[in-house]
Write a protein that holds these residues in place. Structure first.
Motif: not given
Length: 392
Positions: A86-87, A360-375, A387-392
C-alpha cells in the motif's frame, strides 16, 4: 650371479608387479550401487553424516524444490491486479467516484441539444482518455454495494445513459441475426473492450417505458433489445413514465407513484423479472415537499411495488462512495459528459481535477476497504457489509 639368472629374476619380479596392479584395479573398480542416474531410490537414505560446518546442498530443480514466492502484485486474471504494498501506490477506497451522465449520440452534430449531444468520434476519444488516466468501469449495483472490482491503482467510474435513444444503443439485422449497431455507444464500448478487456463493459440505461418501441429504436423487439443489454452485463433503470418534471408536475403522492409504478409495471410486461432498482430524475427535479420525496424511494402502484436503492441527480460533481458517512442514496450527483458546448462542471472541466489524491483508488480486492490511516473516519463501518477495513 649368472647373467641369465639375473635376467630371469627381473622378468619374474616385473610379472609379479603387473599382476598386483591389475588385481588392485579390478578390486577397486566402480561401486555397483552407484550409477550415472542420480535420482535416488524411493525411500533410500544416505549413510553419510553431513558436516554441520558446511552449507547445505542446493536441492535439484524439481517442482517440489522450487522456491515459493508470492509475486507482487498478483494478477488474478488478465489485466486485474491485487496489491498489498500500500505504501508504494497509496490506495484510498474512501475517495470519490465519478458517475457520468450521457444523453444523445450522433454521427455528426445536428445543431440541437448542444449541452447533451456527443458524436461517436468524441466518445471513442473519450474512452481512450479515460482509460489512459486510469479509470475503469463498474456497474451501478457495484457502486451501491461498494463492491469495487477493478485493478489495483485504478479508479472506478460509472456510466449512465438517460432516455433510451438509438444512438446510445440499437440493434441491426445481418443475415437474419441481430447484432449491436457499431454506430452506437454500446457498439463502440464493446469494440473498445475487445482492445482493453480490463476497462470494463458496464453501464446503466434509464428508460421511459411510455415511448414503447421507440426505446433504442432499431431492429428487433423491445424484449430483444433489453435482453441483449442484460446478457452483455449492462443494466436498466427507470427514468419515469412520461419523463415527468417533479418540481412542476408532481402535485400529489398519486402523481409520483403513477410515474414510477406505471414504468415498473410496463417493464414487467417486457421481462417478468426486470426490476428497476435505480431511478434517474428527469431534469434532476425533485418534488417540493419531503412527504412527496419519500415516494421516489418506494411505493405501490396497483399491485406493483417499487423500491429504488439509488436516485440519480443531474450534474455536477463526483459522488461519495456508498460507505461514506456523507453518502446520500436519495440524491446521488452525476457529472454530465461534455456536449457540443462546454458547461461549467462538465466532464471535461472535471477531468484534470479528478486526481488520485481525491478519487477512489482501488487495491484490487473487492473484499477489503483500504484507506490511509488519516482517512479511516471517512468510512462508515456499519456499511462495510462483511468487508475488511485496512489502514496503512
Amino acid at each position: 650371479m649368472d647373467k641369465r639368472v639375473k635376467a630371469t629374476l627381473v622378468v619374474l619380479i616385473t610379472c609379479l608387479l603387473v599382476a598386483g596392479i591389475l588385481y588392485a584395479v579390478i578390486k577397486t573398480g566402480p561401486d555397483p550401487d552407484i550409477s550415472d542416474n542420480t535420482t535416488p531410490t524411493p525411500g533410500a537414505t544416505s549413510s553419510v553424516t553431513p558436516d554441520p560446518t558446511l552449507p547445505a546442498e542446493t536441492p535439484a530443480d524439481t517442482p517440489e524444490a522450487t522456491e515459493e514466492t508470492t509475486p507482487e502484485p498478483v494478477e488474478e486474471r488478465p489485466g486485474h491486479l491485487v496489491r498489498t504494498d500500500y505504501e508504494n501506490y497509496q490506495p484510498n477506497e474512501s475517495g470519490e467516484i465519478p458517475i457520468i451522465m450521457f444523453h444523445r449520440f450522433l454521427e455528426e452534430y445536428d445543431g440541437k441539444d448542444k449541452e447533451y449531444t456527443t458524436t461517436f468520434r468524441e466518445f471513442e476519444a473519450l474512452l481512450e482518455d479515460l482509460y489512459n488516466r486510469g479509470f475503469r468501469l463498474i456497474s451501478m449495483k457495484d457502486f451501491i454495494e461498494c463492491n469495487i472490482d477493478v485493478p489495483a491503482g485504478t479508479m472506478p467510474m460509472v456510466f449512465t445513459f438517460d432516455d433510451g435513444t438509438p444512438g446510445q444503443f440499437s440493434l441491426i439485422e445481418e443475415n437474419g441475426t441481430l447484432k449491436v449497431n457499431p454506430k452506437s455507444a454500446v457498439g463502440i464500448l464493446m469494440a473498445f473492450n475487445e482492445k482493453h478487456p480490463d476497462f470494463g463493459l458496464k453501464g446503466i440505461f434509464y428508460v421511459n417505458m411510455d415511448i414503447g418501441d421507440n426505446t433504442f429504436k432499431g431492429a428487433g423487439t423491445l424484449k430483444d433489445r433489453f435482453e441483449f443489454l442484460l446478457e452483455h452485463g449492462f443494466e436498466l433503470g427507470t427514468h419515469t413514465w412520461g419523463h415527468i418534471n417533479y418540481k412542476t408536475q408532481a402535485k400529489s403522492a398519486e402523481d409520483v407513484i403513477n410515474s414510477l409504478g406505471k414504468n415498473q409495471k410496463a417493464a414487467y410486461g417486457i421481462l417478468p423479472d426486470l426490476e428497476f432498482y435505480s431511478l434517474a430524475l428527469p431534469y434532476g427535479s425533485l418534488p417540493q415537499s419531503d412527504a412527496l420525496k419519500a415516494y421516489l424511494r418506494e411505493g405501490t402502484y396497483e399491485d406493483i411495488h417499487y423500491r429504488h436503492q439509488s436516485i440519480m441527480a443531474v450534474g455536477s460533481n463526483p459522488s461519495k462512495p456508498s460507505i461514506s458517512p456523507d453518502y446520500n442514496p436519495d440524491y446521488v450527483p452525476r457529472i454530465r459528459s461534455q456536449g457540443m458546448e462546454p458547461v461549467l462542471q462538465d466532464l471535461t472541466w472535471w477531468l484534470p481535477k479528478m486526481t488520485s489524491d481525491r478519487m477512489f483508488v482501488s487495491d484490487g480486492d473487492p473484499s477489503t476497504i483500504v484507506v490511509p490511516e488519516g482517512r479511516k473516519d471517512r468510512v462508515d463501518t456499519s456499511k462495510l457489509n462483511g468487508k475488511t477495513l485496512i489502514t496503512y
